[in-house]
Design a protein around this motif. Structure first.
Motif, PDB file in Angstrom:
ATOM      1  N   GLY A  29      -8.654   7.955   7.525  1.00 37.49           N
ATOM      2  CA  GLY A  29      -9.656   8.090   6.470  1.00 37.49           C
ATOM      3  C   GLY A  29     -10.979   7.486   6.888  1.00 37.49           C
ATOM      4  N   THR A  30     -10.887   6.383   7.597  1.00 37.62           N
ATOM      5  CA  THR A  30     -12.109   5.723   8.074  1.00 37.62           C
ATOM      6  C   THR A  30     -12.912   6.664   8.964  1.00 37.62           C
ATOM      7  N   SER A  90       0.853  -1.194   0.000  1.00 40.15           N
ATOM      8  CA  SER A  90       0.000   0.000   0.000  1.00 40.15           C
ATOM      9  C   SER A  90       0.883   1.236   0.000  1.00 40.15           C
ATOM     10  N   ASP A 117     -15.147  10.040  -1.124  1.00 39.19           N
ATOM     11  CA  ASP A 117     -14.012   9.429  -0.455  1.00 39.19           C
ATOM     12  C   ASP A 117     -12.836   9.681  -1.383  1.00 39.19           C
ATOM     13  N   ARG A 173      -2.935  -6.720  -5.502  1.00 37.90           N
ATOM     14  CA  ARG A 173      -2.834  -5.266  -5.648  1.00 37.90           C
ATOM     15  C   ARG A 173      -1.434  -4.803  -5.275  1.00 37.90           C
ATOM     16  N   ASN A 201     -10.046   2.626  -5.204  1.00 36.90           N
ATOM     17  CA  ASN A 201      -8.959   1.762  -4.753  1.00 36.90           C
ATOM     18  C   ASN A 201      -9.009   0.375  -5.420  1.00 36.90           C
ATOM     19  N   HIS A 244     -14.629   1.413  -0.498  1.00 37.30           N
ATOM     20  CA  HIS A 244     -13.950   1.260   0.795  1.00 37.30           C
ATOM     21  C   HIS A 244     -14.934   1.393   1.939  1.00 37.30           C
ATOM     22  N   ARG A 259      -7.402   9.306  -2.185  1.00 38.76           N
ATOM     23  CA  ARG A 259      -6.315   9.551  -3.150  1.00 38.76           C
ATOM     24  C   ARG A 259      -6.738  10.566  -4.219  1.00 38.76           C
TER      25      ARG A 259
END
Ligand code: TLP
Length: 342
Positions: free
Chosen positions: A58-59, A6, A168, A317, A139, A83, A171
């Motif tokens: 972020g959550t 990540s 969201d 990923r 994502n 997400h 990014r």
């Protein structure tokens, strides 16, 4: 170890560490941390919104946004691989009492026509729609970018019906770099946006929630309820400020490395990926043709000094970031070729 699990794995840069050491701090629960205040002001400016709130993750930013826009018993329209639905421990249900109305998409990008058909007005049987949520970049779809026209169409349609849109934008700076536009242009039509300092921007901790001042003031209370009142958080905000100012310029390098990875992966027998679709720093590829499950490939890669995780049995990923150079990516490709070989 070459760590492509990540872009959350980056270590703070020397400039960030210096800024953290020298940060002027105060108690942020009293609103007295000058560095946090500066970060919140700067983040609001960059997003072109009235105000912004510094949150630990972020959550938490997404959780507060959903709570701000909805009432218990409503639905949140989102993509089926988003997400908020798959990776946030059902916070939408746990904290806000909402259900996700998940729409499957090819590329993680919702179209207004799909959203429109899933909007539910108050009715004797249905949970009414409370919010529309879009993820940019997406994502799990491989860092895909929302076209501006689609964001506008969704927001115009939602607003006409009195509904709000939350982005969201963990990014969103990657989206801006890929489209060569300012973040504020991308997020202008949405009501609130969450973006992460701790992902591609490279800060050690933290995300921002930006939107109208009244909502953000209320969001501050939800942050406290969630245990996110952070006291002398200026040490973190200082790194966040550097992340905001310095990192966006170098994101195209991550994107070029991701494309390089994708092109190399496409040449490995048994691996499937359309490298032309890799627009930002996330590379999702299918390993099913190798005859090995992603967990096995992950383990074989680890033994070769490379960390890449599976999303499920078939898909893996890889994410590029400033601690992964072009040479690291080349070495990772060799490792994948070895790990995938019969
Ligand atoms: N994403 C993480 C994992 O949780 C999957 C990663 O490694 O990519 N929105 C999006 C689009 C995200 O990708 C993430 C984190 C979040 C929200 C949550 O951010 P944090 O981890 O700070 O709570």
């Amino acid at each position: 170890m070459i760590d492509l699990r990540s872009d959350t794995v980056t270590k703070p840069t020397p400039a960030m560490r210096r800024a953290m050491m020298e940060a002027e701090v105060g108690d942020d629960v009293y609103g007295e941390d000058p560095t946090v205040n500066r970060l919140e002001q700067r983040a609001a400016e960059i997003a072109g919104k009235e105000a912004a709130l510094f949150v630990p993750s972020g959550t938490m930013g997404n959780t507060i946004a959903v709570k701000l826009h909805t009432e218990h018993g409503q639905e949140v329209i989102c993509d089926s691989r988003s997400h908020v639905l798959d990776y946030e421990l059902a916070m939408m249900a746990w904290f806000s009492g909402c259900l996700a109305r998940a729409i499957p998409t090819e590329e993680g990008i919702l179209a207004w026509d799909q959203v429109r058909r899933h909007i539910r007005p108050p009715h004797a049987h249905y949970a009414p729609t409370g919010l529309i949520e879009i993820e940019n970049t997406h994502n799990m779809a491989g860092g895909t970018v929302y076209p501006m026209s689609v964001i506008r169409e969704i927001c115009d349609g939602a607003h006409e019906r009195g509904l709000k849109v939350h982005m969201d934008g963990a990014r969103v700076f990657n989206a801006a770099a890929a489209m060569n536009v300012q973040v504020r242009e991308i997020v202008a039509p949405v009501d609130t946006v969450m973006f992460c300092l701790s992902k591609a921007l490279g800060a050690p901790v933290g995300s921002m929630l930006a939107g109208p001042a009244g909502l953000i003031a209320k969001g501050r209370l939800y942050r406290k309820r969630l245990g996110g009142g952070m006291r002398q958080a200026g040490v973190l905000a200082a790194a966040g400020l550097i992340a905001l100012e310095d990192t966006p310029q170098r994101l195209p390098e991550d994107h070029a490395n991701a494309r390089f990875l994708a092109e190399g992966l496409a040449r490995i027998p048994g691996i499937r990926i359309d490298a032309r679709k890799v627009a930002t720093n996330i590379v999702v590829f299918d390993v099913s043709g190798t005859g090995r499950a992603s967990a096995e490939i992950s383990a074989r890669l680890k033994a070769r000094g490379v960390l890449i995780n599976g999303i499920n049995e078939r898909l893996m990923r890889a994410v590029t970031h400033y601690d992964a150079t072009r040479a690291d990516c080349a070495q990772a490709l060799e490792a994948v070729a070895g790990a995938a070989a019969k």
